[in-house]
Enzyme design. Structure first.
Site, PDB file in Angstrom:
ATOM      1  N   CYS A   2       0.808  -1.221   0.000  1.00 52.96           N
ATOM      2  CA  CYS A   2       0.000   0.000   0.000  1.00 52.96           C
ATOM      3  C   CYS A   2       0.841   1.270   0.000  1.00 52.96           C
ATOM      4  O   CYS A   2       0.346   2.345  -0.335  1.00 52.96           O
ATOM      5  CB  CYS A   2      -0.941   0.006   1.207  1.00 52.96           C
ATOM      6  SG  CYS A   2      -2.053  -1.410   1.262  1.00 52.96           S
ATOM      7  N   HIS A  29      -3.171   7.223   2.923  1.00 51.03           N
ATOM      8  CA  HIS A  29      -3.650   5.950   2.395  1.00 51.03           C
ATOM      9  C   HIS A  29      -5.043   5.677   2.942  1.00 51.03           C
ATOM     10  O   HIS A  29      -5.299   5.795   4.147  1.00 51.03           O
ATOM     11  CB  HIS A  29      -2.680   4.836   2.814  1.00 51.03           C
ATOM     12  CG  HIS A  29      -3.172   3.457   2.532  1.00 51.03           C
ATOM     13  ND1 HIS A  29      -3.762   3.097   1.339  1.00 51.03           N
ATOM     14  CD2 HIS A  29      -3.171   2.332   3.300  1.00 51.03           C
ATOM     15  CE1 HIS A  29      -4.101   1.827   1.387  1.00 51.03           C
ATOM     16  NE2 HIS A  29      -3.752   1.339   2.560  1.00 51.03           N
ATOM     17  N   ASN A  41     -10.210   0.284   0.120  1.00 51.80           N
ATOM     18  CA  ASN A  41      -8.750   0.320   0.160  1.00 51.80           C
ATOM     19  C   ASN A  41      -8.224  -0.228  -1.163  1.00 51.80           C
ATOM     20  O   ASN A  41      -8.369  -1.416  -1.451  1.00 51.80           O
ATOM     21  CB  ASN A  41      -8.263  -0.532   1.338  1.00 51.80           C
ATOM     22  CG  ASN A  41      -6.754  -0.601   1.450  1.00 51.80           C
ATOM     23  OD1 ASN A  41      -6.025  -0.254   0.529  1.00 51.80           O
ATOM     24  ND2 ASN A  41      -6.279  -1.077   2.584  1.00 51.80           N
TER      25      ASN A  41
END
Length: 319
Positions: free
Chosen positions: A110, A246, A276
């Site tokens: 990520c 994020h 996500n």
């Protein structure tokens, strides 16, 4: 030499999956997902790959910047869910958009887009690139166990991209971090069919997360990284116009907001309708923020990411 971002782009598949859709085959509910994660809908591919997303995000970013693909000196893509080990996502983009430059992938889960951005910064610093394209692209749906409600409800598919051009002071500070290990987050690959390679047990090739440990790691490293880049740039949190983190979990963002004492209206979150999207998360949110007209020349923007690896990163940009 430094760089500035002159164009952003993003793309997500058209298939929208709501929490109610997931509740049809998982022991979950819209209320549970919304309260625990903050996601209401996410996009899930029905045929496109991460590279397909990346091409469209790249084209959108190039269009905004006014740069011709043939003028690019570098393409770096971040992805952990490419459908091919080879060709790379970046290589596919290079061919599809008609560029003629080096192109390669990085993988730091990520945090990947910020690792890719910092990688590109090195090319600008050496004077070997004047125009670059950095991409985060993920088809996370391919590496999910769709019977596991603890992970299947969190993620979505998509891509984000940024065009970088040489500048004196667009990239003010950065930090990258890795804490190796597979006990908190891991995504196994298949081990192939070699008759010589033997394992006592073989994990299935899907995302595994220890939720509680992931939460603690995320909040702690986000706060640490933000303070590191602020210190490097000789800035205070109040100097930052927008904080683009994020998009992993709204509870993580709220905890970080309180610890860092960030004004809520400075944190840009689109998790509610994207889920996500791993390495695509930050550039997709940045593009959305940019295209809504919120970013003005001279604004200071702080990007922060964390994820598998374990890894984390942060940087400060002058718009």
């Amino acid at each position: 030499m430094n760089f500035k971002i002159t164009g952003t782009g993003s793309y997500a598949p058209t298939n929208t999956v709501s929490n109610d859709d997931l509740a049809k085959f998982l022991d979950t509910s819209d209320e549970w997902i919304t309260q625990r994660v903050g996601v209401r809908t996410r996009r899930v591919s029905t045929g496109e790959t991460a590279a397909d997303f990346a091409v469209k995000a790249a084209q959108n970013a190039l269009e905004m910047s006014g740069i011709d693909a043939k003028d690019l000196d570098l393409i770096v893509a971040a992805s952990l869910s490419s459908d091919f080990a080879c060709p790379t996502v970046a290589g596919t983009v290079q061919a599809k958009i008609g560029a003629n430059c080096p192109a390669f992938d990085v993988n730091s889960a990520c945090s990947g887009f910020l690792f890719a951005l910092d990688t590109a910064a090195g090319f600008f610093a050496r004077g070997t690139a004047k125009k670059a394209l950095v991409i985060g692209a993920e088809r996370i749906s391919k590496i999910l166990d769709w019977t596991d409600r603890s992970t299947a409800v969190i993620f979505g598919d998509g891509a984000g991209a940024a065009v970088l051009e040489a500048s004196e002071d667009g990239y003010l500070a950065s930090t990258l971090y890795t804490q190796g290990g597979d006990d908190v987050i891991r995504i196994p690959n298949t081990h192939g069919t070699s008759p010589y390679f033997k394992l006592e047990t073989e994990d299935t090739p899907y995302i595994y997360m220890n939720g509680q440990e992931t939460f603690k790691f995320a909040v702690n490293v986000m706060c640490r990284d933000v303070n590191i880049v602020l210190d490097k740039a000789n800035l205070k949190i109040d100097d930052i116009k927008y904080f683009v983190p994020h998009q992993a979990n709204m509870r993580i963002l709220r905890f970080a907001e309180k610890k860092l004492k960030i004004a809520p209206d400075k944190i840009y979150a689109n998790l509610e309708h994207t889920g996500n999207t791993s390495a695509a998360s930050v550039p997709m949110a940045l593009d959305e923020l940019n295209r809504t007209g919120n970013l003005k020349k001279g604004d200071l923007v702080l990007l922060s990411a964390f994820g598998g690896g374990l890894s984390s990163a942060a940087c400060i940009l002058r718009w």
